[in-house]
Design a protein around this motif. Structure first.
Motif, mmCIF file in Angstrom:
data_model
loop_
_atom_site.group_PDB
_atom_site.id
_atom_site.type_symbol
_atom_site.label_atom_id
_atom_site.label_comp_id
_atom_site.label_asym_id
_atom_site.label_seq_id
_atom_site.Cartn_x
_atom_site.Cartn_y
_atom_site.Cartn_z
ATOM 1 N N THR A 52 -1.386 12.183 14.699
ATOM 2 C CA THR A 52 -1.940 11.257 15.431
ATOM 3 C C THR A 52 -3.162 10.825 14.882
ATOM 4 N N THR A 53 -3.984 11.387 14.145
ATOM 5 C CA THR A 53 -5.062 10.782 13.470
ATOM 6 C C THR A 53 -4.529 9.847 12.248
ATOM 7 N N TYR A 54 -3.604 9.875 11.757
ATOM 8 C CA TYR A 54 -3.315 8.996 10.610
ATOM 9 C C TYR A 54 -2.291 7.916 10.885
ATOM 10 N N ALA A 55 -1.508 8.310 12.079
ATOM 11 C CA ALA A 55 -0.482 7.286 12.395
ATOM 12 C C ALA A 55 -1.035 5.771 12.816
ATOM 13 N N VAL A 56 -2.238 5.652 12.837
ATOM 14 C CA VAL A 56 -2.817 4.313 12.966
ATOM 15 C C VAL A 56 -2.708 3.588 11.621
ATOM 16 N N PHE A 57 -2.494 4.257 10.642
ATOM 17 C CA PHE A 57 -2.377 3.616 9.482
ATOM 18 C C PHE A 57 -1.133 2.898 9.059
ATOM 19 N N PHE A 58 -0.092 3.631 9.837
ATOM 20 C CA PHE A 58 1.190 3.141 9.570
ATOM 21 C C PHE A 58 1.884 2.042 10.522
ATOM 22 N N GLY A 59 1.043 1.384 11.278
ATOM 23 C CA GLY A 59 1.490 0.326 12.121
ATOM 24 C C GLY A 59 2.520 0.515 12.970
ATOM 25 N N SER A 60 3.203 -0.325 13.492
ATOM 26 C CA SER A 60 4.400 -0.050 14.638
ATOM 27 C C SER A 60 5.348 1.260 14.147
ATOM 28 N N ILE A 61 5.473 1.572 12.873
ATOM 29 C CA ILE A 61 6.736 2.303 12.646
ATOM 30 C C ILE A 61 6.062 3.668 13.171
ATOM 31 N N ALA A 62 4.914 4.017 13.260
ATOM 32 C CA ALA A 62 4.472 5.385 13.783
ATOM 33 C C ALA A 62 3.936 5.170 15.299
ATOM 34 N N ASN A 63 4.522 4.371 16.094
ATOM 35 C CA ASN A 63 4.149 4.326 17.502
ATOM 36 C C ASN A 63 4.652 5.487 18.321
ATOM 37 N N TYR A 64 5.575 6.179 17.840
ATOM 38 C CA TYR A 64 6.047 7.421 18.605
ATOM 39 C C TYR A 64 5.033 8.502 18.345
#
Length: 135
Positions: A52-64
């Protein structure tokens, strides 16, 4: 049989693309609410996982990955933060006490992601069946 498989293959692929586009739109529409929730959650000093911490750096690919931590807290899934320690009970209480207006979009988004996953699995199964048919 071949034409049925090809129809299922194309239609399930189109369904996945449509749901994915809708999911991306829904998250983008609620992104500011997500950021406020995340900031408020972290402001209380609650545990949060590394995804959750690093998902913000992956854009919409990591929304889940951005929302699943909050979904699990909302549903009361017991999670370990480290090998020795579980996530604080206060974190669960915080997320579960949120008004519906702040959490309902995350729950709906999660359901759509699950539906998308099932359709994607179906599409992959049809791909495998076509592969076996033409092998």
């Amino acid at each position: 049989m071949e034409s049925i498989l090809l129809f299922l293959w194309v239609s399930s692929f189109v369904a996945v693309v449509i749901i994915d586009t809708f999911n991306r739109y829904q998250f983008k529409k609620n992104e500011e609410e997500y950021r406020r929730l995340l900031d408020e959650y972290l402001g209380h000093g609650f545990d949060i996982d590394i995804m959750t911490t690093y998902a913000v750096f992956f854009g919409s690919i990591a929304n889940y990955q951005k929302i699943i931590w909050f979904v699990r807290l909302y549903k009361g899934v017991k999670m370990k933060f480290t090998r020795e320690r579980y996530v604080q009970p206060e974190a669960y209480a915080f997320v579960q006490s949120l008004p519906d207006s702040r959490i309902s979009w995350i729950i709906k988004f999660h359901r759509l992601c699950i539906i998308q996953g099932y359709i994607l699995a179906f599409w992959l199964s049809v791909c495998f069946a076509i592969f076996l048919l033409y092998k």
